[in-house]
Design an enzyme around this catalytic site. Structure first.
Site, PDB file in Angstrom:
ATOM      1  N   THR A  42       0.830  -1.374  -0.156  1.00  0.00           N
ATOM      2  CA  THR A  42       0.027  -0.153  -0.173  1.00  0.00           C
ATOM      3  C   THR A  42       0.724   1.181   0.133  1.00  0.00           C
ATOM      4  O   THR A  42       0.726   2.399  -0.531  1.00  0.00           O
ATOM      5  CB  THR A  42      -0.986  -0.105   1.251  1.00  0.00           C
ATOM      6  OG1 THR A  42      -1.796  -1.347   1.286  1.00  0.00           O
ATOM      7  CG2 THR A  42      -1.834   1.141   1.360  1.00  0.00           C
ATOM      8  N   HIS A  45       2.079   2.194  -3.302  1.00  0.00           N
ATOM      9  CA  HIS A  45       0.969   2.421  -4.092  1.00  0.00           C
ATOM     10  C   HIS A  45       0.794   3.961  -3.948  1.00  0.00           C
ATOM     11  O   HIS A  45       0.680   4.771  -4.762  1.00  0.00           O
ATOM     12  CB  HIS A  45      -0.472   2.006  -3.749  1.00  0.00           C
ATOM     13  CG  HIS A  45      -0.714   0.639  -4.209  1.00  0.00           C
ATOM     14  ND1 HIS A  45      -0.935   0.565  -5.777  1.00  0.00           N
ATOM     15  CD2 HIS A  45      -0.886  -0.640  -3.927  1.00  0.00           C
ATOM     16  CE1 HIS A  45      -1.138  -0.849  -6.263  1.00  0.00           C
ATOM     17  NE2 HIS A  45      -0.978  -1.443  -4.851  1.00  0.00           N
TER      18      HIS A  45
END
Length: 343
Positions: A42, A45
């Site tokens: 994450t 990202h």
């Protein structure tokens, strides 16, 4: 007082070191001095500033949600913690008043906010979270392992969704969570655990963690591996960790009738699915988000205490000032878990 942090400061690619105000503790909170953090997919990202990040992440914000630290402050309403406790914490902060929260299914809270996603995170010298979200780390579990309890929890929640004893398990996606899920499946008594990917570095990592077969689907067919293992009826349990449409549809084609599939990988929103496989085989599909609070956390600690060895999944360590090297390593795909040391 100002503290050091890693933040998303601009709506573009990158994460930056900066100074932020030390977070203030409320009556129900703990103040945690961070010792080690791990970089999550994450966080990559968010670094890359992809479509999901642009829609989700407020700027500026301190990022990060995988950590271990020490309790240095306790809110006046908090019970059950003492100064010096070693803790990690659940990154999903729940509302406490919706039907699922009140029914004890807090991981299904519809009002969840994410540490380091919707509010300031753990990539800082100090973190404040509700005491409810903190988890005491048992003695004998290293700081390194404690810092990856969040992703390990994704693996445990996914893997233990269905009975694995004596079953044949297919895992698509050999990222760190997929590899940890494979290790859990083997540890709890699955028969064949087969993991697929196209990244040879990570397939090698999976082999070190004891999978039955790590299959590079770029140059090997899953059906050949199944016949080599003497499997005549397909996989009993599938754990989809990649979010890659071809991997999911390949999994559906490889499942036995009555098989069970848990989905953790996030696919593109327009993914086409061969639903005839699901219908005619009578497959059960379960979506997984986060960890069960706090059942998964106790299971994680117990699995490690019972001999599950996750240490090979941690491949790189960097001092926090070298965070850029850590992110570069994660983005290269040539790593397992990358740990940043704050001390």
């Amino acid at each position: 007082m100002k503290i050091k942090a890693l933040s998303k400061l601009k709506p573009e690619e990158g994460i930056w070191m900066n100074e932020v105000d030390k977070p203030e503790m409320g009556h129900n909170d703990l103040l945690i001095r961070i010792k080690k953090t791990a970089i999550c997919g994450t966080d990559v990202h968010i670094y890359n500033w992809d479509e999901w990040s642009q829609k989700t992440i407020p700027v500026p914000m301190v990022v990060g949600h995988e950590y271990v630290g020490e309790v240095v402050g306790i809110g006046q309403e908090v019970r059950g913690f003492t100064i010096g406790d070693r803790v990690s914490g659940e990154g999903h902060i729940t509302c406490g008043h919706c039907r699922n929260c009140r029914g004890g299914r807090t991981h299904l809270c519809r009002n969840t906010t994410g540490v380091g996603v919707n509010r300031d995170g753990a990539f800082a010298e100090f973190l404040v979270i509700p005491a409810f979200n903190a988890f005491k780390i048992p003695a004998g579990i290293s700081d390194d392992l404690a810092s990856i309890f969040d992703p390990f929890g994704n693996a445990v929640h996914t893997a233990l969704s269905f009975d694995l004893v004596g079953e044949d398990v297919l895992i698509t996606g050999a990222g760190p969570i997929g590899i940890m899920a494979a290790a859990v499946a083997k540890h709890v008594g699955a028969r064949h655990v087969v993991i697929t990917d196209v990244n040879e570095y990570r397939l090698d990592l999976a082999r070190k963690m004891g999978v039955t077969r790590a299959v590079n689907v770029a140059n090997e067919k899953l059906e050949d591996v199944m016949s080599e293992l003497g499997m005549t009826e397909g996989f009993d349990v599938g754990l989809e960790m990649s979010g890659v449409p071809s991997a999911f549809n390949g999994m559906l084609a490889s499942m036995n009738h009555g098989g069970k599939v848990a989905l953790l990988g996030i696919p593109p929103s327009d993914m086409a699915v061969d639903w005839t496989q699901v219908i005619f085989k009578g497959l059960v599909i379960k979506g997984i988000y986060g960890r069960e609070m706090f059942e998964t956390w106790y299971k994680m600690a117990s699995l490690i205490q019972s001999g599950l060895d996750l240490t090979p999944i941690i491949t790189h360590h960097y001092k926090i000032d070298d965070f850029q090297k850590g992110f570069d390593m994660m983005r290269s795909g040539m790593s397992g878990k990358v740990i940043l040391d704050w001390e």
